[in-house]
Design a protein around this motif. Structure first.
Motif, PDB file in Angstrom:
ATOM      1  N   ALA A  91      14.286 -50.917  18.526  1.00  0.00           N
ATOM      2  CA  ALA A  91      15.606 -50.931  17.918  1.00  0.00           C
ATOM      3  C   ALA A  91      15.779 -49.750  16.978  1.00  0.00           C
ATOM      4  O   ALA A  91      14.830 -49.312  16.316  1.00  0.00           O
ATOM      5  CB  ALA A  91      15.823 -52.241  17.170  1.00  0.00           C
ATOM      6  N   GLU A  92      17.008 -49.260  16.949  1.00  0.00           N
ATOM      7  CA  GLU A  92      17.330 -48.146  16.073  1.00  0.00           C
ATOM      8  C   GLU A  92      17.605 -48.671  14.673  1.00  0.00           C
ATOM      9  O   GLU A  92      18.369 -49.627  14.486  1.00  0.00           O
ATOM     10  CB  GLU A  92      18.549 -47.405  16.617  1.00  0.00           C
ATOM     11  CG  GLU A  92      18.961 -46.205  15.778  1.00  0.00           C
ATOM     12  CD  GLU A  92      20.203 -45.531  16.330  1.00  0.00           C
ATOM     13  OE1 GLU A  92      20.399 -44.347  16.085  1.00  0.00           O
ATOM     14  OE2 GLU A  92      20.981 -46.234  17.028  1.00  0.00           O
ATOM     15  N   THR A  93      16.975 -48.056  13.671  1.00  0.00           N
ATOM     16  CA  THR A  93      17.220 -48.394  12.275  1.00  0.00           C
ATOM     17  C   THR A  93      17.634 -47.130  11.550  1.00  0.00           C
ATOM     18  O   THR A  93      16.868 -46.166  11.484  1.00  0.00           O
ATOM     19  CB  THR A  93      15.965 -48.991  11.619  1.00  0.00           C
ATOM     20  OG1 THR A  93      15.570 -50.154  12.346  1.00  0.00           O
ATOM     21  CG2 THR A  93      16.245 -49.369  10.171  1.00  0.00           C
ATOM     22  N   GLY A  94      18.843 -47.127  11.025  1.00  0.00           N
ATOM     23  CA  GLY A  94      19.339 -45.936  10.364  1.00  0.00           C
ATOM     24  C   GLY A  94      19.466 -44.805  11.357  1.00  0.00           C
ATOM     25  O   GLY A  94      19.949 -44.965  12.470  1.00  0.00           O
ATOM     26  N   ALA A  95      19.009 -43.639  10.935  1.00  0.00           N
ATOM     27  CA  ALA A  95      19.123 -42.462  11.780  1.00  0.00           C
ATOM     28  C   ALA A  95      17.804 -42.094  12.431  1.00  0.00           C
ATOM     29  O   ALA A  95      17.606 -40.965  12.877  1.00  0.00           O
ATOM     30  CB  ALA A  95      19.642 -41.282  10.969  1.00  0.00           C
ATOM     31  N   ALA A  96      16.862 -43.039  12.457  1.00  0.00           N
ATOM     32  CA  ALA A  96      15.547 -42.740  13.021  1.00  0.00           C
ATOM     33  C   ALA A  96      15.655 -42.431  14.511  1.00  0.00           C
ATOM     34  O   ALA A  96      16.409 -43.071  15.238  1.00  0.00           O
ATOM     35  CB  ALA A  96      14.615 -43.926  12.794  1.00  0.00           C
TER      36      ALA A  96
END
Length: 964
Positions: A91-96
């Motif tokens: 899952a994408e968290t923030g701009a990672a």
């Protein structure tokens, strides 16, 4: 070159080991030890110290459900291969995001095992090469970017899914799908998008299964410069397929099938072809372009689409073709299917040469044009008797570009404001005489009645310089059941067709029709759809074809035969009428009287003449003259008695001639003489005017029956005309295998003309067999043709009605036997070189002279008269004088083969008309073989100044003394 270069690069790097920077890389296996903390950077989740985040690291995620990427990382590979069915989501968290690099090739990238589903939400960036592997599913929900000239290889046997707002960006790179797999699927859903320079399917010959690439989402889009389906591999019963079901596709060009079959199937969405071609490099017939819905847009000027002519387009559903600007959809191999097709845009849809197309459903031409180029054909899709609904409006145009392009299915034609039908030729000119059959014809809401409609009647609706017509017929229904022409209930109009505008369509007839009244027609049509059919029109009454300038009187479709067992009167326009179109067969069983002396029977298809007194003593038969020539056959059949003449001094009386309008090609017409008795006042001319190069020679084949030409100047003339600066195709042939011919001469044209006499009897006048050299008008580029054509003799009997000769070289083929020269009164001279495997038999009391070099190897037999040989029979070994009074005269001491046997019957004579001695192997006189020795004029069977030296035979005779 770019695709091949990519393939070599892929093969070269596929076996690379770890790169130099992998010494510090590590493998980490997710175990979820962090509990509620599912962050990527939590070391406890990876079963040890640290987490995968540096170049070359391998992340094994088989045990996890959802992993939160809480920081941007650099990896070599993410690997999922659970023994049970699982879904893992990164899952994408923030701009990672994820950067892929530093791992070995072809390992670098992502792997999903059988029954596994690996979902990647973050953005992904990579350089060089990235691989998608495994047998499970890889789903990308973020942006995948491969800058520069990088490579993406999808080589797993499962699915690659781009969903949501995901994207693939590699504007300068190559996406190769199906590298080493048995089956590969790439699916774009939702609003996923791809931008690639080259999209290739099956990039390796090692793969053993198909590739399926599909756009399944309304918002999906793919932009590529080149799409190549079936790049690598061998044909093993599978093909690569691109499915455009929804969304938008923009491509510069598509290769549908390079090394294995390719299929492009469009059932929805929009496909914009930007200035390139849809081609194939495969000869496999299973390559297809399927248009089943959506909109195909062609933009920017392009030289050709479907330019290899091998890719059929199959249509279904309700697709739209929008061709914009000066673009064109061009050179289709064939178009088929059942669809409600809309042609939009200002550019043309061009269905090109040599194609047969089966289309049903409706066609709406809302702008631009749909054009049938020469030899293109549209016929019924399923054999239906229904009319094809075609609507043209708002600047739309239906163009038949040549009179060899045909729409065989009848139309329900509706022309609204701004719509047009156009008859023209590709190179200009005004020779197009095509017809469109319209069961119903509506122009701006007004229904047209039975008749023929041409440009003068419907200016602005029917256009072009050609003489084409839209005909509205009375259609035979046979509803009354009595089979009679005059019964109104048998016709769609309720009254039988006749009169100056009479048009009859017999296509729906299932049995013979009785012509029980005289009728006048402008056009008669027989073109049932489906399997091959034939129809007989019989009765004691007659049809008079009413002249309509330059437009066909008979239209019989491909595979159809119309037998006219009724008298037929041809029209009076000498230059154009009597036109038979449609590629079918018309049989004339009765007389054909004419009102003018020089009718033209232009044949596109087959015409058979069997009736008696055809044309009459004042009629002429000109086949394929003045632009009316097509690929066609005229059969002069058993029972036909044909008497002809001509009016115009320049016209051929019975000719197989081509169009002399140099704007477009000429097609060959062949006359087959199968039993008819033909008598002409003047001549037969084969291939008179040939401005362009057609696909084959013009020909006259004489098999049986009789042919008499009455001229004392001309006879049977083969392709010997030039006029001005015309281009040419002189290819005329006269083939004779039987029957009898009486003519003044055989005139051979230029180097590619052929006279082949392989049977039958031919009598020649003083003209003989001659080369007619008309070099004054030969353009410079054709000077190499200024030489005689070929003359073949074998199995034919040559006669003379006046002394005749020839200086042409000839081949004695021996086909159907030796050449027989039977001249009872007049001499014949063959002064060219004679070669071949055949021989000569001399019959008749007159003289045959051979003045050339004779290298033929067959026998020489003198049964009657004299055979005079000036320069030798150097290869003939079987020579005979078979009857009393027959003479063989030899003019050279080197004239005989030393292995020859010369047989002389009682009363036969040899004239040795030379000085010196000629050597032969054996001499047989009156059944007795002579002894070796020298023989001269002292023998009763030898005259002349020369001698014969005989090499073999029995010893000389003498007295036998017995001593006891």
């Amino acid at each position: 070159m770019k695709m091949e270069r990519m393939l070599y690069l892929m093969i070269g790097i596929i076996g690379l080991t770890l790169t130099a920077d992998l010494t510090t890389a590590a493998e980490y296996t997710w175990n979820g030890g962090g509990g509620a903390d599912t962050n990527w950077t939590t070391s406890a989740n990876w079963g040890g110290s640290g987490y995968p985040h540096v170049s070359g690291d391998i992340a094994v995620v088989s045990a996890g459900d959802t992993i939160a990427l809480d920081a941007s990382v650099t990896l070599g590979r993410i690997y999922m291969n659970s023994a049970t069915a699982k879904t893992v989501t990164v899952a994408e968290t923030g701009a990672a995001d994820i950067t892929v690099g530093g791992q070995s090739i072809p390992i670098q990238g992502f792997y999903s095992g059988a029954d596994n589903w690996l979902v990647l939400q973050p953005d992904i960036a990579a350089s060089g090469r990235v691989d998608f592997q495994g047998t499970g599913t890889l789903e990308f929900q973020g942006a995948v970017t491969i800058p520069g000239g990088g490579y993406l290889y999808v080589q797993h046997e499962g699915k690659t899914v781009f969903s949501g707002d995901s994207s693939l960006s590699m504007a300068s790179g190559i996406a190769g799908i199906g590298l080493l797999s048995t089956e590969t699927q790439v699916i774009l859903t939702n609003t996923a998008s791809w931008v690639v320079n080259e999209l290739q399917t099956g990039v390796s010959s090692a793969r053993t299964g198909p590739v399926v690439f599909s756009q399944d989402g309304d918002g999906t889009s793919v932009q590529a410069e080149i799409i190549t389906l079936g790049f690598g591999g061998t044909q093993n019963g599978y093909s690569d397929t691109y499915y455009l079901r929804k969304g938008f596709l923009s491509a510069g060009s598509i290769v549908v099938g390079k090394n294995i079959p390719g299929v492009f199937e469009m059932t929805g969405g929009t496909f914009l072809l930007r200035g390139g071609d849809i081609t194939t490099e495969s000869t496999l017939s299973s390559c297809e372009f399927r248009l089943g819905g959506g909109m195909l847009q062609v933009s920017n000027p392009i030289s050709g689409v479907f330019s290899y002519g091998r890719i059929p387009m199959k249509i279904s559903g309700a697709p739209t073709l929008e061709i914009v600007g000066s673009s064109r959809l061009y050179q289709l191999a064939s178009v088929s299917g059942s669809a409600d097709l809309t042609k939009a845009g200002t550019g043309p849809l061009v269905i090109d040469t040599g194609t047969t197309n089966t289309i049903s459903g409706s066609l709406l031409i809302s702008s631009g044009n749909t054009q049938l180029n020469p030899d293109a054909m549209i016929e019924s899709y399923d054999g239906s008797t229904n009319a094809w609904a075609v609507t043209i409006r708002d600047g739309g145009l239906l163009a038949l570009a040549h009179d060899t392009s045909i729409i065989t299915q009848p139309l329900d034609l509706n022309i609204e404001s701004g719509g047009r039908v156009y008859f023209a030729n590709p190179g200009g000119g005004s020779e197009n005489r095509n017809i469109i059959v319209a069961r119903t014809f509506v122009v701006n809401g007004v229904t047209k009645t039975m008749g023929r409609y041409m440009k003068p009647q419907l200016t602005g609706v029917i256009d072009g310089a050609g003489y084409g017509a839209i005909v509205v017929p009375a259609t035979w229904t046979g509803a009354a059941g009595d089979g009679k022409w005059s019964t109104g209930a048998n016709w769609s109009t309720g009254v039988y067709p006749t009169g100056d505008n009479g048009v009859a369509d017999l296509s729906l007839a299932t049995g013979p029709i009785t012509l029980d009244t005289d009728v006048r027609l402008t056009c008669l049509i027989y073109n049932p759809q489906g399997a091959e059919r034939e129809l007989t029109l019989t009765g004691s009454n007659a049809i008079e074809f009413w002249p309509v300038t330059t437009s066909p009187n008979l239209f019989v479709g491909p595979g159809r035969k119309l037998i006219l067992d009724v008298p037929v009167t041809l029209p009076s326009n000498e230059n154009y009428n009597g036109l038979i179109y449609g590629d079918g067969t018309v049989v004339f069983n009765k007389s054909i009287p004419v009102r003018l002396s020089n009718p033209v029977l232009a044949v596109y298809g087959t015409m058979t003449l069997t009736g008696t007194n055809l044309l009459g003593s004042t009629g002429a038969l000109r086949v394929g003259a003045r632009g009316a020539s097509h690929i066609g056959t005229v059969i002069l059949d058993e029972g036909c008695v044909l008497t002809c003449t001509h009016i115009l001094n320049h016209s051929a009386m019975l000719s197989v001639s081509g169009n002399y309008n140099s704007n477009y090609p000429v097609y060959p017409v062949n006359i087959i003489h199968d039993g008819a008795d033909v008598s002409t006042t003047h001549y037969v001319w084969v291939a008179r005017h040939q401005p362009y190069t057609p696909p084959g020679p013009f020909g006259y084949s004489m098999h049986s029956g009789s042919l008499i030409t009455g001229s004392t100047t001309y006879g049977i003339e083969l392709g010997n005309r030039f006029s001005g600066t015309w281009n040419r195709y002189p290819g005329g042939r006269f083939d004779m295998t039987g029957g009898t011919v009486d003519t003044y001469r055989l005139s051979l044209g230029f180097s590619d003309n052929v006279i082949s006499l392989q049977g039958g009897d031919i009598t020649l006048g003083a003209g003989g067999i001659v080369f007619t050299d008309n070099t004054a008008n030969v353009p410079t580029e054709y000077q190499s043709y200024v030489a005689p054509g070929t003359v073949n003799l074998g199995g034919v009997v040559l006669h003379a009605k006046a002394a005749w000769g020839s200086v042409l070289d000839m081949t004695l083929t021996g086909v159907n036997g030796n050449t027989v020269v039977s001249n009872a009164t007049y001499s014949i001279s063959l002064n060219g070189d004679l070669s071949g495997e055949g021989g000569i038999v001399k019959m008749g009391n007159a003289t045959l002279s051979l003045g050339g070099t004779n290298t033929f190897t067959g026998p020489v037999s003198v049964a009657e008269g004299s055979l005079v040989v000036d320069h030798g029979l150097v290869n003939a070994t079987n020579l005979s004088i078979t009857a009393s009074g027959a003479l063989l005269s030899l003019g050279s001491a080197n004239s005989l083969n030393t292995n020859a046997t010369l047989t002389v019957a009682a009363g036969g004579m040899i004239n040795l008309n030379y000085s010196g001695a000629a050597t032969i192997n054996a001499l047989v006189v009156n059944g007795q073989e002579k002894s070796p020795g020298t023989y001269g004029s002292g023998k009763p069977y030898i005259t002349g100044t020369g001698t014969l030296v005989v090499r073999s035979g029995p010893p000389p005779g003498g007295t036998l003394i017995i001593i006891q």
